[in-house]
Scaffold this active site. Structure first.
Site, mmCIF file in Angstrom:
data_model
loop_
_atom_site.group_PDB
_atom_site.id
_atom_site.type_symbol
_atom_site.label_atom_id
_atom_site.label_comp_id
_atom_site.label_asym_id
_atom_site.label_seq_id
_atom_site.Cartn_x
_atom_site.Cartn_y
_atom_site.Cartn_z
ATOM 1 N N SER A 23 -43.590 16.554 -37.194
ATOM 2 C CA SER A 23 -43.888 17.759 -37.978
ATOM 3 C C SER A 23 -43.486 17.407 -39.429
ATOM 4 C CB SER A 23 -42.747 19.088 -37.784
ATOM 5 O OG SER A 23 -43.164 20.096 -37.967
ATOM 6 N N ARG A 24 -44.241 18.128 -40.538
ATOM 7 C CA ARG A 24 -43.953 17.720 -42.028
ATOM 8 C C ARG A 24 -42.476 17.808 -42.497
ATOM 9 N NH1 ARG A 24 -48.427 21.468 -44.236
ATOM 10 N NH2 ARG A 24 -46.983 22.672 -42.939
ATOM 11 N N ILE A 43 -42.472 29.190 -32.862
ATOM 12 C CA ILE A 43 -42.740 29.253 -31.578
ATOM 13 C C ILE A 43 -42.158 28.230 -30.642
ATOM 14 C CG2 ILE A 43 -45.131 28.272 -31.365
ATOM 15 C CD1 ILE A 43 -43.712 31.479 -29.318
ATOM 16 N N ASP A 103 -54.201 37.506 -34.214
ATOM 17 C CA ASP A 103 -53.446 36.594 -33.776
ATOM 18 C C ASP A 103 -52.697 37.162 -32.460
ATOM 19 O OD1 ASP A 103 -51.863 33.975 -34.079
ATOM 20 O OD2 ASP A 103 -50.371 35.626 -33.993
ATOM 21 N N LYS A 114 -51.877 28.880 -28.476
ATOM 22 C CA LYS A 114 -52.649 30.114 -28.663
ATOM 23 C C LYS A 114 -53.163 30.208 -30.090
ATOM 24 C CE LYS A 114 -52.009 33.696 -29.762
ATOM 25 N NZ LYS A 114 -51.102 34.301 -30.755
HETATM 26 P P1 NAP Z 1 -45.186 28.564 -37.989
HETATM 27 O O1 NAP Z 1 -43.620 28.582 -37.583
HETATM 28 O O2 NAP Z 1 -45.609 29.288 -39.351
HETATM 29 O O3 NAP Z 1 -45.882 27.276 -37.834
HETATM 30 C C1 NAP Z 1 -45.467 26.300 -36.891
HETATM 31 C C2 NAP Z 1 -45.485 25.148 -37.666
HETATM 32 O O4 NAP Z 1 -46.758 24.363 -37.961
HETATM 33 C C3 NAP Z 1 -44.764 24.999 -39.215
HETATM 34 O O5 NAP Z 1 -43.486 25.188 -38.798
HETATM 35 C C4 NAP Z 1 -45.192 23.691 -39.803
HETATM 36 O O6 NAP Z 1 -44.090 22.717 -39.426
HETATM 37 C C5 NAP Z 1 -46.604 23.694 -39.128
HETATM 38 N N1 NAP Z 1 -47.570 23.731 -39.976
HETATM 39 C C6 NAP Z 1 -47.730 24.928 -40.877
HETATM 40 N N2 NAP Z 1 -48.899 24.713 -41.477
HETATM 41 C C7 NAP Z 1 -49.479 23.648 -41.214
HETATM 42 C C8 NAP Z 1 -50.423 22.725 -41.800
HETATM 43 N N3 NAP Z 1 -51.145 23.253 -42.872
HETATM 44 N N4 NAP Z 1 -50.758 21.554 -41.077
HETATM 45 C C9 NAP Z 1 -50.148 21.101 -40.335
HETATM 46 N N5 NAP Z 1 -48.698 21.630 -39.657
HETATM 47 C C10 NAP Z 1 -48.740 22.907 -40.283
HETATM 48 O O7 NAP Z 1 -46.070 29.500 -36.765
HETATM 49 P P2 NAP Z 1 -45.728 29.774 -35.316
HETATM 50 O O8 NAP Z 1 -45.241 31.276 -35.310
HETATM 51 O O9 NAP Z 1 -44.932 28.920 -34.696
HETATM 52 O O10 NAP Z 1 -47.028 29.760 -34.634
HETATM 53 C C11 NAP Z 1 -47.640 28.661 -34.222
HETATM 54 C C12 NAP Z 1 -48.600 28.847 -33.239
HETATM 55 O O11 NAP Z 1 -47.994 29.298 -31.993
HETATM 56 C C13 NAP Z 1 -49.912 29.802 -33.747
HETATM 57 O O12 NAP Z 1 -51.164 29.590 -33.224
HETATM 58 C C14 NAP Z 1 -49.482 31.287 -33.041
HETATM 59 O O13 NAP Z 1 -50.537 32.103 -32.579
HETATM 60 C C15 NAP Z 1 -48.764 30.536 -31.741
HETATM 61 N N6 NAP Z 1 -47.645 31.512 -31.200
HETATM 62 C C16 NAP Z 1 -46.856 32.121 -31.976
HETATM 63 C C17 NAP Z 1 -45.852 33.074 -31.488
HETATM 64 C C18 NAP Z 1 -44.699 33.715 -32.275
HETATM 65 O O14 NAP Z 1 -44.022 34.577 -31.661
HETATM 66 N N7 NAP Z 1 -44.615 33.119 -33.676
HETATM 67 C C19 NAP Z 1 -45.857 33.386 -30.216
HETATM 68 C C20 NAP Z 1 -46.835 32.721 -29.306
HETATM 69 C C21 NAP Z 1 -47.769 31.978 -29.912
HETATM 70 P P3 NAP Z 1 -44.008 21.591 -40.560
HETATM 71 O O15 NAP Z 1 -44.002 22.304 -42.003
HETATM 72 O O16 NAP Z 1 -43.134 20.882 -40.230
HETATM 73 O O17 NAP Z 1 -45.380 20.669 -40.449
#
Ligand code: NAP
Length: 308
Positions: free
Chosen positions: A36-37, A14, A168, A90
């Site tokens: 970020s990690r 995101i 979600d 969110k």
């Molecule tokens: P994602 O790519 O899976 O996660 C975002 C980043 O968070 C990961 O790249 C990782 O970066 C970090 N992360 C993952 N596990 C972690 C942990 N255990 N501790 C700390 N950092 C961690 O997910 P995303 O799709 O971007 O979603 C993230 C948030 O945005 C969620 O709450 C989701 O509901 C919201 N969102 C997503 C979308 C969508 O379309 N994807 C749309 C709107 C809102 P590092 O490994 O570099 O730390």
């Protein structure tokens, strides 16, 4: 006023899709660092943790926390204790109580906290709210059905406890519903379907009502292949309103009455700048409360195991 020096934490899907373009297009912000990690943002200093980042770049004024919800509270407390304004992706956290705790901490420090609900800023949402305010509601049906393999490939956290599973995306629908309906609603029954090998639901069916006995149902399903549905259908005295494509289009009795280009994240960042500048917070927990109530009241059904 000089731009808000903002940092991103949790660089994933995101952030790349929405946060970076929205920040780049908004002169109210200067993107100053990222933590970020594994993920990195080109052209700015990057750190492995929020602690390391805040100590190396003390001029940061605000942070956007974009990691999965189960890991957001600790980062938010760290940021607030360091005197930074906080934008929460969110859902704002893994529980209601932890987000209330953050709101109290932000208030005690005179900092702004935003529980962001991007779908509320979808282009036709305000038009839907205005339409419903001028008529009498008869029933509302929410149909949020998408293919999890397409939208959330290999996202382990989303299937773990606190990851919300199908809620979600479902919470996006609830964020719209709680914004456009003229009166508050509450969950009266729910069925949640959990894959045999997962700790979060793949589908949910929820019934809501209100003080006027409104019939409101929501169907969330992640097993949808083919056409995806993100629709809210309201039968009213003035006709049938369909808010479709996640809030992008509004039709009344089949006639398209509102459609505009998507602008959810630019609008969210405009909102965050507004509350930072005016010294306020914006933390509406209604969508998360409905999810919590569905988990509390819902029947649990175990279904076929899910593999990515
Ligand atoms: P994602 O790519 O899976 O996660 C975002 C980043 O968070 C990961 O790249 C990782 O970066 C970090 N992360 C993952 N596990 C972690 C942990 N255990 N501790 C700390 N950092 C961690 O997910 P995303 O799709 O971007 O979603 C993230 C948030 O945005 C969620 O709450 C989701 O509901 C919201 N969102 C997503 C979308 C969508 O379309 N994807 C749309 C709107 C809102 P590092 O490994 O570099 O730390």
């Amino acid at each position: 006023m000089s731009p808000i020096r903002i940092a991103i934490v949790g660089v994933g899907k995101i952030v790349r899709d929405q946060h970076l373009p929205a920040l780049a297009a908004n002169s109210d912000y200067a993107l100053t660092a990222a933590a970020s990690r594994n993920g990195v943002v080109d052209g700015i200093p990057n750190f492995k943790s929020i602690e390391e980042m805040l100590s190396a770049v003390p001029e940061i004024e605000a942070v956007s926390l974009c990691m999965p919800p189960q890991f957001r509270y600790e980062a938010a407390v760290t940021a607030l204790k360091a005197g930074k304004h906080v934008f929460l992706e969110k859902p704002p956290g893994a529980t209601l109580s932890e987000v209330e705790d953050l709101a109290a901490l932000a208030a005690s420090k005179g900092l702004s906290l935003l529980a962001s609900w991007h779908s509320r800023y979808a282009p036709a949402v305000e038009a839907a709210k205005a339409f419903l305010a001028g008529t009498t509601l008869e029933s509302v049906q929410v149909i949020w059905k998408e293919d999890v393999r397409h939208w959330h490939p290999n996202q382990a956290w989303i299937w773990e406890a606190g990851g919300l599973g199908v809620f979600d995306p479902g919470i996006n629908a609830l964020s719209i519903v709680t914004h456009i309906l003229p009166r508050p609603v509450f969950v009266t029954a729910a069925t949640l379907e959990f894959p045999d090998n997962r700790d979060a639901p793949i589908a949910a069916s929820i019934i809501f009502s209100d003080s006027e006995k409104l019939a409101l149902s929501a169907e969330f399903d992640w097993r949808q292949t083919g056409k995806q549905s993100w629709d809210i259908v309201a039968k009213t005295a003035a006709g049938t309103m369909v808010l479709s494509e996640g809030g992008a289009k509004l039709s009344i009795d089949g006639a398209l009455v509102h459609e505009e280009p998507e602008r959810e994240y630019p609008a969210l960042y405009a909102r965050f700048a507004e509350i930072v500048k005016s010294g306020r917070s914006d933390v509406d927990l209604a969508p998360l409360r409905h999810v919590a109530d569905a988990f509390m009241l819902g029947k649990r059904k175990v279904v076929e195991a899910f593999y990515d």
